[in-house]
Scaffold this active site. Structure first.
Site, short mmCIF file in Angstrom:
data_model
loop_
_atom_site.label_atom_id
_atom_site.label_comp_id
_atom_site.label_asym_id
_atom_site.label_seq_id
_atom_site.Cartn_x
_atom_site.Cartn_y
_atom_site.Cartn_z
N TRP A 35 0.81 -1.23 0.00
CA TRP A 35 0.00 0.00 0.00
C TRP A 35 0.84 1.27 0.00
CZ3 TRP A 35 -0.29 -3.96 3.58
CH2 TRP A 35 0.50 -3.82 4.71
N GLU A 52 -4.68 1.53 6.40
CA GLU A 52 -4.65 1.97 7.80
C GLU A 52 -5.79 1.36 8.61
OE1 GLU A 52 -2.40 3.40 9.45
OE2 GLU A 52 -1.06 3.88 7.79
N THR A 58 -3.64 -5.13 13.92
CA THR A 58 -3.30 -6.29 13.09
C THR A 58 -1.91 -6.09 12.52
OG1 THR A 58 -5.66 -6.37 12.45
CG2 THR A 58 -4.17 -7.80 11.26
N TYR A 135 -5.51 8.35 15.63
CA TYR A 135 -4.30 7.85 14.97
C TYR A 135 -4.52 7.71 13.47
CZ TYR A 135 -1.34 4.60 12.61
OH TYR A 135 -0.55 4.03 11.64
N ASP A 153 1.06 5.15 16.49
CA ASP A 153 0.59 3.79 16.71
C ASP A 153 1.48 3.12 17.75
OD1 ASP A 153 2.96 3.30 15.36
OD2 ASP A 153 2.05 2.05 13.80
N THR A 310 -10.36 -9.64 23.17
CA THR A 310 -9.62 -8.58 23.85
C THR A 310 -9.93 -8.55 25.35
OG1 THR A 310 -9.72 -7.26 21.82
CG2 THR A 310 -9.12 -6.11 23.85
#
Length: 366
Positions: A35, A52, A58, A135, A153, A310
């Site tokens: 990308w 993004e 990930t 972000y 990040d 999570t």
């Protein structure tokens, strides 16, 4: 880097030198990512946005194949917006955090139908779109539009915590890290600066194997000078994830079709397909048959799967039943799917574990 005066960039001589060294390093060692625009090319905002969103929580290695698949299926934001949401969810299956896929589709529709197919070029306007947080808005603004915006990040948090020797644990240190990063962003090559920081954290200033000897910032790094770089960033001790239990119901019809249910849009795994199950609770269900999707001669298979989300860890026991072709669907959100095509459905990872467990058992009996 094309030099500019300090006044124009708003950086101190020290910061200007640090930025120059980082960009010079990036020019030599930048990662070649699917990308990422080549040197001299103008980034495509659609490509930047898509990558993004996928990269949120990930890894790069996981995202690459999904990114290529999405571009093959939907080469423009208009094509993605026109796609049925179910097809987008199917293509997303396996990437996790499925709210991202729903927001991806919703954002594409806003851009295509309300903004004429053009992404806004400021961090503030980008942040108003579905699924784009601080972000991601900063990353897109910097990389796609060369806006002076900070993109912080996990990689950047680690780099900056070490570079500035920030000993305050995360997440409490996040505001200071964002402020320090924003103060270092140059007015030119902001996208390259953002990606350089990401690359530095991904290839040199890694979580466990620091390679300070070849880091462009090794001389200035306060964490290295203090001998604590490998201890940073510090993190608050995490509480143990709670455990939940349930029973998954594998229902197979005489023609080999399997019963699936579409989850509600809101909440965990929203809009995805699933193997029907009981509620997931700390104690588990005391009478699973009462929560089964239909009346049947249920059999305990003795098999179970485990999956960690999570915020909790899940254990599902698998029960199964076989029913006749005449059995009606339990409700509108259920449907029968050929077992051979289950992999084509929008099944989240936890449900794919159930499919694998059941079908592998069947194979082993032959």
């Amino acid at each position: 880097m094309s030099p500019r005066t300090m006044a124009e960039q708003g950086l101190s001589p020290k910061r200007e030198a640090e930025t120059h060294r980082l960009l010079a390093w990036y020019d030599r060692h930048r990662r070649d990512l699917p990308w990422r625009a080549k040197p001299g090319q103008v980034p495509d905002p659609y490509h930047v946005w898509l990558s993004e969103i996928m990269l949120q929580q990930t890894t790069v290695a996981t995202v690459a194949s999904y990114y290529r698949k999405f571009l093959e299926l939907w080469p423009t934001v208009e094509a993605l917006a026109a796609a049925p949401r179910e097809e987008v969810l199917k293509a997303w299956a396996g990437l996790g955090y499925y709210a991202r896929a729903r927001n991806l589709h919703a954002c594409a529709k806003v851009v295509a139908e309300e903004l004429g197919g053009r992404f806004p070029d400021t961090q503030e306007a980008l942040g108003a779109l579905p699924g784009i947080g601080p972000y991601t808005a900063g990353a897109i603004a910097a990389i796609a539009f060369d806006r002076r915006a900070a993109a912080v990040d996990g990689n950047v948090e680690r780099v900056m915590a070490r570079f500035h020797a920030i000993e305050t644990p995360l997440p409490d240190a996040k505001p200071r890290i964002r402020a320090l990063t924003a103060a270092m962003v140059p007015e030119r090559r902001t996208g390259d600066f953002a990606q350089a920081l990401m690359d530095l954290g991904a290839t040199i200033c890694t979580p466990k194997r620091l390679n300070c000897m070849i880091c462009p910032w090794t001389e200035e790094c306060a964490g290295r000078r203090a001998g604590i770089a490998d201890e940073l960033p510090r993190r608050k001790e995490k509480a143990e994830r709670p455990r939940r239990k349930g029973v998954a119901f594998w229902v197979e019809r005489d023609d080999g079709k399997v019963l699936l249910r579409e989850r509600p849009d809101k909440g965990l795994l929203g809009g995805m397909m699933e193997i029907p199950s009981t509620e997931w609770t700390a104690r588990g269900s005391t009478h699973p048959e009462a929560e089964a999707p239909l009346a049947a001669a249920w059999q305990r298979t003795g098999k179970r799967i485990e999956h960690t989300f999570t915020h909790f860890h899940l254990t599902l026991d698998i029960w199964r039943a076989r029913i006749s072709l005449e059995a009606p669907l339990p409700a509108r959100d259920y449907r029968w799917v050929p077992a051979a095509t289950l992999n084509e459905e929008a099944l989240p990872s936890v449900m794919r574990k159930i499919v694998t467990e059941v079908t592998s058992r069947r194979t082993s009996r032959r």
